[in-house]
Design a protein around this motif. Structure first.
Motif, short mmCIF file in Angstrom:
data_model
loop_
_atom_site.label_atom_id
_atom_site.label_comp_id
_atom_site.label_asym_id
_atom_site.label_seq_id
_atom_site.Cartn_x
_atom_site.Cartn_y
_atom_site.Cartn_z
N THR A 140 0.82 -1.21 0.00
CA THR A 140 0.00 0.00 0.00
C THR A 140 0.86 1.26 0.00
OG1 THR A 140 -1.69 -1.19 1.22
CG2 THR A 140 -1.86 1.21 1.21
N ASN A 141 1.88 1.31 0.84
CA ASN A 141 2.70 2.52 1.00
C ASN A 141 3.98 2.50 0.19
OD1 ASN A 141 0.98 3.89 2.86
ND2 ASN A 141 1.58 2.38 4.38
N GLY A 142 4.27 1.43 -0.52
CA GLY A 142 5.41 1.40 -1.41
C GLY A 142 6.71 1.01 -0.73
N THR A 143 7.66 0.62 -1.58
CA THR A 143 9.03 0.31 -1.17
C THR A 143 9.92 1.29 -1.90
OG1 THR A 143 8.41 -2.03 -0.99
CG2 THR A 143 10.76 -1.53 -1.10
N TRP A 144 10.92 1.81 -1.20
CA TRP A 144 11.73 2.91 -1.74
C TRP A 144 13.22 2.57 -1.69
CZ3 TRP A 144 9.05 7.43 -3.18
CH2 TRP A 144 7.70 7.43 -2.84
N ILE A 145 13.93 2.87 -2.78
CA ILE A 145 15.40 2.86 -2.79
C ILE A 145 15.80 4.31 -2.92
CG2 ILE A 145 17.50 2.19 -4.01
CD1 ILE A 145 16.12 -0.33 -4.90
N ASP A 146 16.55 4.82 -1.94
CA ASP A 146 16.84 6.25 -1.83
C ASP A 146 15.50 6.98 -1.83
OD1 ASP A 146 19.59 6.13 -1.54
OD2 ASP A 146 19.96 6.17 -3.69
N ARG A 147 15.24 7.81 -2.82
CA ARG A 147 13.97 8.54 -2.90
C ARG A 147 13.14 8.10 -4.10
NH1 ARG A 147 15.26 14.67 -0.99
NH2 ARG A 147 16.25 14.07 0.96
N THR A 148 13.43 6.91 -4.61
CA THR A 148 12.73 6.39 -5.78
C THR A 148 11.82 5.23 -5.37
OG1 THR A 148 14.66 6.94 -7.13
CG2 THR A 148 13.03 5.45 -8.10
N ARG A 149 10.54 5.35 -5.70
CA ARG A 149 9.59 4.28 -5.38
C ARG A 149 9.75 3.16 -6.40
NH1 ARG A 149 3.39 4.91 -3.55
NH2 ARG A 149 2.96 2.70 -3.33
N LEU A 150 9.78 1.92 -5.91
CA LEU A 150 9.92 0.76 -6.79
C LEU A 150 8.60 0.46 -7.48
CD1 LEU A 150 11.97 -1.77 -4.63
CD2 LEU A 150 12.80 -0.12 -6.28
N THR A 151 8.66 0.36 -8.79
CA THR A 151 7.49 -0.05 -9.57
C THR A 151 7.76 -1.36 -10.29
OG1 THR A 151 8.23 1.32 -11.41
CG2 THR A 151 6.65 2.31 -9.88
N THR A 152 9.03 -1.68 -10.47
CA THR A 152 9.45 -2.94 -11.09
C THR A 152 10.60 -3.50 -10.27
OG1 THR A 152 11.06 -1.82 -12.51
CG2 THR A 152 8.85 -2.14 -13.42
N PRO A 153 10.94 -4.78 -10.44
CA PRO A 153 12.11 -5.30 -9.75
C PRO A 153 13.34 -4.48 -10.13
CG PRO A 153 10.83 -7.10 -10.66
CD PRO A 153 10.23 -5.83 -11.19
N THR A 154 14.11 -4.05 -9.13
CA THR A 154 15.22 -3.14 -9.34
C THR A 154 16.47 -3.65 -8.64
OG1 THR A 154 13.65 -1.30 -9.39
CG2 THR A 154 15.95 -0.72 -9.08
N VAL A 155 17.62 -3.54 -9.31
CA VAL A 155 18.89 -3.93 -8.69
C VAL A 155 19.14 -3.03 -7.49
CG1 VAL A 155 21.38 -4.05 -9.02
CG2 VAL A 155 19.85 -4.84 -10.83
N LEU A 156 19.48 -3.64 -6.37
CA LEU A 156 19.74 -2.91 -5.13
C LEU A 156 21.24 -2.75 -4.96
CD1 LEU A 156 18.56 -1.68 -2.55
CD2 LEU A 156 18.63 -3.96 -1.53
N PRO A 157 21.77 -1.52 -5.17
CA PRO A 157 23.21 -1.32 -5.04
C PRO A 157 23.67 -1.45 -3.59
CG PRO A 157 22.14 0.57 -6.10
CD PRO A 157 21.08 -0.33 -5.58
N ILE A 158 24.93 -1.81 -3.41
CA ILE A 158 25.50 -1.88 -2.07
C ILE A 158 25.51 -0.48 -1.48
CG2 ILE A 158 27.61 -2.35 -0.76
CD1 ILE A 158 28.20 -4.55 -2.79
N GLY A 159 25.02 -0.34 -0.25
CA GLY A 159 25.03 0.94 0.45
C GLY A 159 23.81 1.81 0.21
N ALA A 160 22.97 1.45 -0.76
CA ALA A 160 21.77 2.25 -1.02
C ALA A 160 20.69 1.89 0.00
CB ALA A 160 21.26 2.01 -2.43
N PRO A 161 20.04 2.90 0.61
CA PRO A 161 19.02 2.60 1.61
C PRO A 161 17.73 2.08 0.96
CG PRO A 161 19.23 4.96 1.32
CD PRO A 161 20.29 4.33 0.49
N LEU A 162 17.23 0.97 1.49
CA LEU A 162 15.95 0.39 1.07
C LEU A 162 14.98 0.66 2.22
CD1 LEU A 162 14.32 -1.49 -0.89
CD2 LEU A 162 15.01 -3.35 0.61
N ARG A 163 13.89 1.39 1.93
CA ARG A 163 12.95 1.78 2.98
C ARG A 163 11.63 1.04 2.81
NH1 ARG A 163 9.66 6.32 3.30
NH2 ARG A 163 10.73 7.22 1.53
N VAL A 164 11.22 0.39 3.90
CA VAL A 164 9.94 -0.32 3.99
C VAL A 164 9.25 0.21 5.24
CG1 VAL A 164 8.85 -2.55 4.35
CG2 VAL A 164 10.84 -2.38 2.86
N GLY A 165 8.23 1.03 5.07
CA GLY A 165 7.59 1.66 6.21
C GLY A 165 8.58 2.57 6.92
N ARG A 166 8.75 2.36 8.21
CA ARG A 166 9.71 3.16 8.99
C ARG A 166 11.06 2.47 9.15
NH1 ARG A 166 5.27 4.61 13.47
NH2 ARG A 166 4.24 6.28 12.34
#
Length: 160
Positions: A127-153
């Motif tokens: 419902t609230n989305g999954t975010w890498i840095d400030r970008t909302r994921l809409t498709t499967p996305t490569v997660l770089p080392i050190g990039a913050p992945l945000r799920v809720g709080r």
């Protein structure tokens, strides 16, 4: 104001209230339904991973492969999960790899899996989305080392 106008205004307000209730129920049903992306993975074919979108970043910190997933913010701060090729699921459901007790997390919120030598993050219709840095994921996305992945709080980072 005439009686007819007042009656029509009341019916319009009642209709808007019912519309709100219907949309709230649809959102709850989608949140409780669970993993809607499993059928997409089956459509990709046996033995094949779903298509991934490569991240535009190619910094020095994103090269190589991470070996652990670390929770940097949230109630589980400091938790480390070794990345050993298995899929990691995130959400409120008790059978998730990382159970996130957060009102902003869905029961089946996101997953992280290995594909073509890189870790891929995928939102599972939350419902609230999954975010890498400030970008909302809409498709499967490569997660770089050190990039913050945000799920809720909760914020997670892949480290070496």
């Amino acid at each position: 104001m005439s009686e007819l106008t007042l009656t029509l205004a009341r019916f319009a307000f009642l209709g808007l209230l019912w519309l709100f209730v219907v949309f709230a129920l649809i959102a709850l049903r989608n949140d409780l339904r669970g993993d809607s992306s499993a059928s997409d993975d089956l459509a990709a074919g046996p033995g094949r991973a779903p298509r991934t979108r490569k991240s535009g970043r190619t910094s020095r910190r994103s090269r190589g492969k991470g070996t652990r997933l670390v929770v940097t913010e949230g109630p589980l701060q400091g938790t480390e999960i070794p990345l050993e090729g298995a899929q990691i699921t995130l959400g409120r459901a008790p059978d998730s790899t990382i159970v996130i007790d957060d009102d902003y997390a869905s029961s089946r919120h996101a997953r992280i899996y290995e594909s073509e030598g890189a870790w891929v993050a995928e939102d599972l219709g939350s419902t609230n989305g999954t975010w890498i840095d400030r970008t909302r994921l809409t498709t499967p996305t490569v997660l770089p080392i050190g990039a913050p992945l945000r799920v809720g709080r909760t914020t997670l980072v892949i480290q070496r």
